[in-house]
Write a protein that holds these residues in place. Structure first.
Motif, PDB file in Angstrom:
ATOM      1  N   ALA A 163      14.836   1.943  23.607  1.00  0.00           N
ATOM      2  CA  ALA A 163      15.553   1.536  24.688  1.00  0.00           C
ATOM      3  C   ALA A 163      16.031   2.703  25.998  1.00  0.00           C
ATOM      4  O   ALA A 163      15.918   3.753  25.539  1.00  0.00           O
ATOM      5  CB  ALA A 163      17.102   1.192  24.004  1.00  0.00           C
ATOM      6  N   LEU A 217      18.011  -6.487  24.956  1.00  0.00           N
ATOM      7  CA  LEU A 217      17.407  -6.857  23.463  1.00  0.00           C
ATOM      8  C   LEU A 217      18.567  -6.856  22.717  1.00  0.00           C
ATOM      9  O   LEU A 217      19.762  -6.418  22.999  1.00  0.00           O
ATOM     10  CB  LEU A 217      16.450  -6.151  22.942  1.00  0.00           C
ATOM     11  CG  LEU A 217      15.133  -5.945  23.683  1.00  0.00           C
ATOM     12  CD1 LEU A 217      14.197  -5.024  23.221  1.00  0.00           C
ATOM     13  CD2 LEU A 217      14.289  -7.433  23.991  1.00  0.00           C
ATOM     14  N   PRO A 275      12.806  -1.867  28.494  1.00  0.00           N
ATOM     15  CA  PRO A 275      13.699  -2.415  27.431  1.00  0.00           C
ATOM     16  C   PRO A 275      15.110  -1.877  27.344  1.00  0.00           C
ATOM     17  O   PRO A 275      15.464  -0.571  27.407  1.00  0.00           O
ATOM     18  CB  PRO A 275      13.084  -1.979  26.236  1.00  0.00           C
ATOM     19  CG  PRO A 275      12.053  -0.729  26.389  1.00  0.00           C
ATOM     20  CD  PRO A 275      12.014  -0.605  28.086  1.00  0.00           C
ATOM     21  N   PRO A 301       9.813  -3.173  22.064  1.00  0.00           N
ATOM     22  CA  PRO A 301       9.993  -2.301  23.411  1.00  0.00           C
ATOM     23  C   PRO A 301       8.520  -1.746  23.678  1.00  0.00           C
ATOM     24  O   PRO A 301       8.596  -1.555  25.169  1.00  0.00           O
ATOM     25  CB  PRO A 301      10.744  -0.893  22.610  1.00  0.00           C
ATOM     26  CG  PRO A 301      11.336  -1.924  21.444  1.00  0.00           C
ATOM     27  CD  PRO A 301      10.554  -2.815  20.883  1.00  0.00           C
ATOM     28  N   TYR A 327      18.989   3.867  19.085  1.00  0.00           N
ATOM     29  CA  TYR A 327      18.447   3.011  19.904  1.00  0.00           C
ATOM     30  C   TYR A 327      17.556   3.587  21.031  1.00  0.00           C
ATOM     31  O   TYR A 327      16.277   3.110  21.215  1.00  0.00           O
ATOM     32  CB  TYR A 327      19.403   2.056  20.746  1.00  0.00           C
ATOM     33  CG  TYR A 327      20.124   1.212  19.806  1.00  0.00           C
ATOM     34  CD1 TYR A 327      19.583   0.392  18.628  1.00  0.00           C
ATOM     35  CD2 TYR A 327      21.464   0.912  20.181  1.00  0.00           C
ATOM     36  CE1 TYR A 327      20.369  -0.284  18.073  1.00  0.00           C
ATOM     37  CE2 TYR A 327      22.363   0.196  19.227  1.00  0.00           C
ATOM     38  CZ  TYR A 327      21.594  -0.628  18.292  1.00  0.00           C
ATOM     39  OH  TYR A 327      22.411  -1.396  17.467  1.00  0.00           O
ATOM     40  N   THR A 374      16.103  -7.815  17.386  1.00  0.00           N
ATOM     41  CA  THR A 374      15.035  -7.980  18.405  1.00  0.00           C
ATOM     42  C   THR A 374      14.538  -6.586  18.600  1.00  0.00           C
ATOM     43  O   THR A 374      13.177  -6.417  18.988  1.00  0.00           O
ATOM     44  CB  THR A 374      15.424  -8.705  19.741  1.00  0.00           C
ATOM     45  OG1 THR A 374      16.221  -9.799  19.439  1.00  0.00           O
ATOM     46  CG2 THR A 374      14.446  -9.261  20.410  1.00  0.00           C
ATOM     47  N   LEU A 375      15.138  -5.607  18.984  1.00  0.00           N
ATOM     48  CA  LEU A 375      14.631  -4.344  19.261  1.00  0.00           C
ATOM     49  C   LEU A 375      13.573  -3.898  18.275  1.00  0.00           C
ATOM     50  O   LEU A 375      12.805  -3.211  18.521  1.00  0.00           O
ATOM     51  CB  LEU A 375      15.885  -3.270  19.389  1.00  0.00           C
ATOM     52  CG  LEU A 375      15.506  -1.769  19.796  1.00  0.00           C
ATOM     53  CD1 LEU A 375      15.164  -1.866  21.325  1.00  0.00           C
ATOM     54  CD2 LEU A 375      16.548  -0.921  19.622  1.00  0.00           C
ATOM     55  N   ARG A 376      13.966  -4.384  16.962  1.00  0.00           N
ATOM     56  CA  ARG A 376      13.328  -3.722  15.721  1.00  0.00           C
ATOM     57  C   ARG A 376      12.023  -4.759  15.439  1.00  0.00           C
ATOM     58  O   ARG A 376      11.351  -4.291  14.550  1.00  0.00           O
ATOM     59  CB  ARG A 376      13.991  -3.762  14.592  1.00  0.00           C
ATOM     60  CG  ARG A 376      15.412  -2.686  14.795  1.00  0.00           C
ATOM     61  CD  ARG A 376      16.232  -2.570  13.574  1.00  0.00           C
ATOM     62  NE  ARG A 376      17.706  -2.080  13.884  1.00  0.00           N
ATOM     63  CZ  ARG A 376      17.904  -1.050  13.973  1.00  0.00           C
ATOM     64  NH1 ARG A 376      16.852   0.030  13.579  1.00  0.00           N
ATOM     65  NH2 ARG A 376      18.915  -0.303  14.154  1.00  0.00           N
ATOM     66  N   ASP A 390      19.665 -11.097  24.672  1.00  0.00           N
ATOM     67  CA  ASP A 390      20.398 -10.207  23.715  1.00  0.00           C
ATOM     68  C   ASP A 390      21.255 -11.121  22.745  1.00  0.00           C
ATOM     69  O   ASP A 390      22.420 -10.609  22.423  1.00  0.00           O
ATOM     70  CB  ASP A 390      21.194  -9.321  24.350  1.00  0.00           C
ATOM     71  CG  ASP A 390      22.217  -9.688  25.342  1.00  0.00           C
ATOM     72  OD1 ASP A 390      21.739 -10.932  25.877  1.00  0.00           O
ATOM     73  OD2 ASP A 390      23.151  -8.901  25.822  1.00  0.00           O
ATOM     74  N   ILE A 405      19.334  -2.576  25.496  1.00  0.00           N
ATOM     75  CA  ILE A 405      19.962  -3.185  24.110  1.00  0.00           C
ATOM     76  C   ILE A 405      21.530  -3.320  24.365  1.00  0.00           C
ATOM     77  O   ILE A 405      22.125  -2.470  24.922  1.00  0.00           O
ATOM     78  CB  ILE A 405      19.759  -1.851  23.093  1.00  0.00           C
ATOM     79  CG1 ILE A 405      20.429  -2.190  21.620  1.00  0.00           C
ATOM     80  CG2 ILE A 405      20.297  -0.345  23.679  1.00  0.00           C
ATOM     81  CD1 ILE A 405      19.697  -3.279  21.020  1.00  0.00           C
ATOM     82  N   ASP A 462      19.983  -6.016  18.647  1.00  0.00           N
ATOM     83  CA  ASP A 462      19.645  -5.110  17.439  1.00  0.00           C
ATOM     84  C   ASP A 462      18.429  -5.565  16.879  1.00  0.00           C
ATOM     85  O   ASP A 462      17.449  -4.814  16.538  1.00  0.00           O
ATOM     86  CB  ASP A 462      20.809  -4.813  16.621  1.00  0.00           C
ATOM     87  CG  ASP A 462      20.424  -3.692  15.275  1.00  0.00           C
ATOM     88  OD1 ASP A 462      20.666  -2.663  15.712  1.00  0.00           O
ATOM     89  OD2 ASP A 462      19.894  -4.131  14.611  1.00  0.00           O
TER      90      ASP A 462
END
Length: 340
Positions: A132, A68, A94, A84, A127, A72-74, A24, A96, A70
């Motif tokens: 997440a 993760l 997963p 995710p 999220y 990376t989550l996308r 993260d 965040i 922000d």
């Protein structure tokens, strides 16, 4: 999501032999990591680096959750699978990072408070929709030999952690609560234990006041270690004993798991300390890990930005994760570092 469901997620993250990979890093932090291997930090390079880790074979045996950022989550793999979804498909939960960094605490020289509560409810809803299942908020507690932290500095951070945790549970996310007493400075291990105790006591008082269900929380604390500049560094067993003594006194048994941060320790030190603590079990809670540098340093060293090194980087992550899986059973020894 009710408390039983939150507890089930928390327990899955810290299932036997498993812990958390902290991936993260914010933009400035990942740039510092990439600078050490002479790799330019771009969206493309960051995405590929994370993809290499998340697709490493068999890491799901030792990694129960991944934190993760922000961005990376996308992001998605090269074949278009969202990160995710990729992780969840491997049985890895997963999560965040949701705080927006530690800033100077007004009128309290030398102290910081973490920001990010404004608009947090709406961000958490988004999220959760992106996949997440847990979140993380880090509080930074500076320490010196006498004056820091102040009682108000501890309270301000504990209050923010509790507000964050309550918002997480409201929308169905397990909160990882991270009050980090930094290992910078010249303080001894006894001073670290005293400050860590005060911080934990304040955090759990605030969590209770905010109605947070402890069965659906994970704690991410520092280990009780001397400051980097201390003239006396505690040995592995002393660190394990001081840390467990502090936790047993101040962490309720209702908490499913404790996932330690590595906090500037080397990969080997963090693993040795974790193993020593588990060798002293059983404990009221799962004693696990949530490592960033202590898992990733060997990965970066192997990868160095070259695609031809991707397999070696994945092997380095799997080996580091395996050793920490052994530490979860108190079965790690330093001789394993060279055994492969």
């Amino acid at each position: 999501m009710n408390l039983d469901e939150l507890q089930a997620v928390a327990r899955a993250i810290v299932a036997p032999q498993k812990g958390v990979l902290a991936a993260d890093e914010s933009g400035p932090t990942i740039k510092k990591r990439f600078d050490t291997i002479a790799v330019e930090s771009t969206e493309k390079s960051r995405r590929r680096y994370r993809e290499i880790m998340f697709t490493a074979e068999s890491i799901e045996r030792y990694i129960g959750g991944v934190i993760l950022y922000d961005e990376t989550l996308r992001q998605s793999t090269r074949d278009g699978t969202p990160f995710p979804q990729l992780l969840a498909g491997r049985g890895i939960i997963p999560g965040i990072k949701v705080d927006q960094g530690a800033k100077p605490l007004a009128l309290c020289p030398g102290e910081k408070v973490t920001e990010g509560l404004d608009g947090l409810r709406e961000r958490l809803v988004e999220y959760h929709g992106l996949g997440a299942q847990f979140a993380k908020w880090r509080a930074v507690i500076d320490i010196d030999a006498h004056d820091l932290p102040s009682p108000f500095g501890i309270h301000a951070n504990a209050h923010a952690l509790a507000r964050y945790a309550a918002l997480c549970q409201e929308v169905g996310l397990v909160p990882i609560v991270e009050p980090e007493v930094l290992m910078d400075g010249a303080h001894d291990v006894e001073r670290c234990e005293a400050v860590t105790a005060r911080a934990l006591e304040a955090v759990f008082a605030e969590l209770d006041a905010h109605g947070v269900g402890l069965e659906g929380v994970l704690l991410k604390p520092n280990m009780v270690v001397a400051g980097k500049k201390s003239t006396r560094q505690a040995g592995v067993q002393e660190v394990a004993e001081a840390t467990l003594r502090c936790l047993r006194r101040h962490v309720p048994a209702a908490v499913p798991g404790i996932v330690f941060l590595s906090g500037g320790q080397s990969a080997e030190e963090a693993t040795a300390h974790l193993s020593a603590m588990n060798a002293m079990g059983p404990h009221p809670w799962q004693v696990s890990f949530s490592y960033g540098r202590a898992l990733q340093a060997p990965v970066l060293a192997a990868w160095r930005g070259h695609e031809a090194n991707a397999a070696a980087a994945q092997a380095a992550l799997l080996e580091r994760a395996r050793l920490n899986g052994l530490a979860r059973d108190g079965a790690y020894g330093p001789e394993m570092e060279s055994a492969g």
